[in-house]
Design an enzyme around this catalytic site. Structure first.
Site, PDB file in Angstrom:
ATOM      1  N   ASN A  84       5.238  -3.550 -13.284  1.00  8.66           N
ATOM      2  CA  ASN A  84       5.180  -4.342 -12.052  1.00  8.66           C
ATOM      3  C   ASN A  84       5.562  -5.791 -12.358  1.00  8.66           C
ATOM      4  O   ASN A  84       6.116  -6.103 -13.402  1.00  8.66           O
ATOM      5  CB  ASN A  84       3.818  -4.205 -11.365  1.00  8.66           C
ATOM      6  N   ARG A  85       5.262  -6.685 -11.427  1.00 10.29           N
ATOM      7  CA  ARG A  85       5.789  -8.054 -11.501  1.00 10.29           C
ATOM      8  C   ARG A  85       4.776  -9.058 -12.064  1.00 10.29           C
ATOM      9  O   ARG A  85       3.585  -8.955 -11.804  1.00 10.29           O
ATOM     10  CB  ARG A  85       6.245  -8.511 -10.117  1.00 10.29           C
ATOM     11  N   HIS A 110       8.533  -4.991 -14.953  1.00 11.17           N
ATOM     12  CA  HIS A 110       8.504  -3.781 -15.787  1.00 11.17           C
ATOM     13  C   HIS A 110       8.857  -4.036 -17.248  1.00 11.17           C
ATOM     14  O   HIS A 110       9.562  -3.249 -17.885  1.00 11.17           O
ATOM     15  CB  HIS A 110       9.423  -2.719 -15.201  1.00 11.17           C
ATOM     16  N   HIS A 180       7.236   5.808 -13.913  1.00 10.60           N
ATOM     17  CA  HIS A 180       7.933   5.448 -12.670  1.00 10.60           C
ATOM     18  C   HIS A 180       8.758   6.620 -12.122  1.00 10.60           C
ATOM     19  O   HIS A 180       9.936   6.464 -11.802  1.00 10.60           O
ATOM     20  CB  HIS A 180       8.833   4.240 -12.919  1.00 10.60           C
ATOM     21  N   TYR A 182      10.319   9.097  -9.523  1.00 10.88           N
ATOM     22  CA  TYR A 182      10.708   9.086  -8.108  1.00 10.88           C
ATOM     23  C   TYR A 182      10.675  10.530  -7.625  1.00 10.88           C
ATOM     24  O   TYR A 182      11.381  11.386  -8.160  1.00 10.88           O
ATOM     25  CB  TYR A 182      12.123   8.548  -7.943  1.00 10.88           C
ATOM     26  N   ASP A 248       6.174  -1.027  -0.774  1.00 12.99           N
ATOM     27  CA  ASP A 248       6.290  -1.492  -2.149  1.00 12.99           C
ATOM     28  C   ASP A 248       5.062  -2.361  -2.375  1.00 12.99           C
ATOM     29  O   ASP A 248       5.139  -3.580  -2.424  1.00 12.99           O
ATOM     30  CB  ASP A 248       7.577  -2.280  -2.375  1.00 12.99           C
ATOM     31  N   GLN A 285       0.557   1.753  -7.161  1.00 11.44           N
ATOM     32  CA  GLN A 285       1.704   1.140  -6.505  1.00 11.44           C
ATOM     33  C   GLN A 285       2.480   2.233  -5.781  1.00 11.44           C
ATOM     34  O   GLN A 285       2.948   3.193  -6.404  1.00 11.44           O
ATOM     35  CB  GLN A 285       2.617   0.445  -7.518  1.00 11.44           C
ATOM     36  N   GLU A 313       2.716   5.029  -8.611  1.00  8.94           N
ATOM     37  CA  GLU A 313       2.582   4.501  -9.967  1.00  8.94           C
ATOM     38  C   GLU A 313       1.140   4.048 -10.217  1.00  8.94           C
ATOM     39  O   GLU A 313       0.683   3.075  -9.635  1.00  8.94           O
ATOM     40  CB  GLU A 313       3.534   3.325 -10.164  1.00  8.94           C
TER      41      GLU A 313
END
Length: 349
Positions: A84-85, A110, A180, A182, A248, A285, A313
Site C-alpha cells: 500500500n501507500r 508496494h 495482490h 486480482y 480502493d 484493502q 488484500e
C-alpha cells in the site's frame, strides 16, 4: 501424507538476464489447482470448478514470464517491504527521517521501484508447503535493516489456500506484507464483476485525502457506500463509489490481534463460485481495478478493463508508519513479524 497436497515443480521460463524461474503447482482432490512462481511470489493461476463442475481460472495474470517481467499492476504478487501507500514516501523512525522512492504520484507504493513483487525468491518444498525466502539488504529501496522474509503457501483438500508470512530484521523497519491477487469468479477473461456479491465485516474504514492517503480518521461505514456488512451486488454499487471510480479503500476488519478471523466473502451466483477470506491482519484493502482504464492484455490476449476484477488484500492500514493512531507496522530486531491469511473456495448454497 495421503491427505496432503504436495506441490510439483516445473520451469516457467527465464528472465531477460537468463535467470530460470520455477513454477510450483498444487492440485487437490476437488480439482482445484493453484500455481505460484518464485518471481515475486506470484500466484499465476487459481483454477476452481463452478456449480456444474466446469473449471475456470479465476485469477488475472499472464501466460508467460515475459508478461510478469514487464510493468503490470502487481498481478498475484507478494507486495513489500511495505504494501500500500506511504504518503510522500517519507517517515521518521527513532528520530531519523527516511525518504523512500516515490512510484505512485507523490507516494511510495508496494515497496517502491523494485519491491518484493520484482525479485527472485529462493524456493523449496517443505512437506506440503511451498516456502519462499527473500533477504532484503539494509538500504534496499532506502529501507533500514536487513529484512529476512519467509512466505509459505499451502493448499488443502478442504479447499483452503493459506499464506503464512514471517520476517525478522537487523534494524527497526516498517513492514506490511500482502498478496495482490486480482479475482474474477466468473473466470479471468470475463469483462466485469457486476454480478459478484461482496460482504466485508467492517464497521469502520479509513477515508482518503486527494493523494489517496488516509487522513488518519477511522470513520464508520454506516450510511456510506463503504457499508458492505450486508452482501452487496457490486454492479449496484461501483458507479456510486468514489465518483464512479469504485473501491480502493482500507476496511478496518481486525478482531483479536493475531487471531484468524473471517472478514470477507465474495460470491458469483451465476457460476456458484464462492471465496471466503480469513486473516490475522487488522485491515483489508478492497480494490476493484479502477486504474486499468487503458486496459492490460493478459492471459489468452484478453484485455483487462476497469471493474474486471476485485482484490481483497489482507494487510495493515496504508500509511500506518505516519499515523500513530493506526496499528503498529514497525518491526524491531527482537521481534518476529507474523501474518496469516486463508482463502477458502467453495460453492454458494
Amino acid at each position: 501424507m495421503a491427505d496432503q497436497v504436495i506441490p510439483t515443480q516445473d520451469s516457467f521460463g527465464r528472465l531477460q538476464d537468463g535467470t530460470e524461474i520455477n513454477r510450483f503447482t498444487f492440485k487437490n482432490k476437488n480439482n482445484i489447482t493453484v500455481r505460484i512462481i518464485n518471481y515475486g511470489g506470484i500466484i499465476t493461476d487459481i483454477c476452481v470448478p463452478d456449480k456444474n463442475g466446469k473449471v475456470a481460472d479465476i485469477n488475472l495474470g499472464f501466460d508467460d514470464i515475459k508478461g510478469y517481467e514487464k510493468r503490470h499492476p502487481y498481478f498475484g504478487a507478494i507486495c513489500g517491504r511495505v504494501a500500500n501507500r506511504i504518503g510522500g514516501g517519507k517517515f521518521t523512525l527513532d528520530g531519523k527521517e527516511y525518504q523512500l522512492p516515490v512510484n505512485n504520484g507523490p507516494n511510495h507504493l508496494h515497496g517502491g521501484v523494485k519491491g518484493f513483487d520484482k525479485v527472485v525468491w529462493k524456493a523449496r518444498v517443505d512437506d506440503d508447503n511451498l516456502v519462499l525466502t527473500y533477504v532484503s539488504p539494509d538500504g534496499e529501496e532506502q529501507y533500514p535493516g536487513t529484512l529476512t522474509t519467509e512466505v509459505r503457501y499451502r493448499l488443502t483438500n478442504d479447499n483452503q489456500l493459506s499464506i503464512d508470512y514471517t520476517a525478522t530484521t537487523t534494524k527497526a523497519t516498517p513492514i506490511n506484507l500482502t498478496n495482490h491477487a486480482y479475482l474474477n469468479l466468473a473466470g479471468q477473461g470475463f469483462p466485469n464483476i457486476e454480478d459478484h456479491v461482496l460482504w466485508i465485516d467492517a464497521y469502520t474504514y479509513t477515508p482518503l485525502d486527494e493523494n489517496i492517503i488516509p487522513t488518519g480518521v477511522i470513520a464508520p461505514v454506516a450510511g456510506t457506500a463503504y457499508d458492505l456488512r450486508t452482501p452487496t451486488r457490486l454492479g449496484d454499487r461501483l458507479k456510486h463509489v468514489n465518483n464512479g471510480k469504485g473501491y480502493d479503500i482500507n476496511f478496518c476488519v481486525g478482531g483479536q490481534p493475531g487471531k484468524l478471523t473471517r472478514v470477507a466473502s465474495l460470491e458469483h451466483p451465476p457460476s456458484g463460485r464462492k471465496m471466503e477470506v480469513y486473516t490475522t491482519e487488522p485491515g483489508l484493502q478492497c480494490y476493484t481495478g479502477c486504474n486499468m482504464v487503458t486496459g492490460v492484455f493478459g492471459k489468452g490476449g484478453v484485455e483487462y478493463q476497469k471493474f474486471a476484477s476485485v482484490c481483497l488484500e489482507t494487510q495493515h492500514f496504508a500509511n500506518s508508519v505516519n499515523q500513530p493512531n493506526f496499528p503498529n507496522t514497525i518491526l524491531r530486531p527482537d521481534q518476529t513479524y507474523r501474518h496469516t491469511s486463508v482463502y477458502k473456495f467453495g460453492l454458494t448454497l
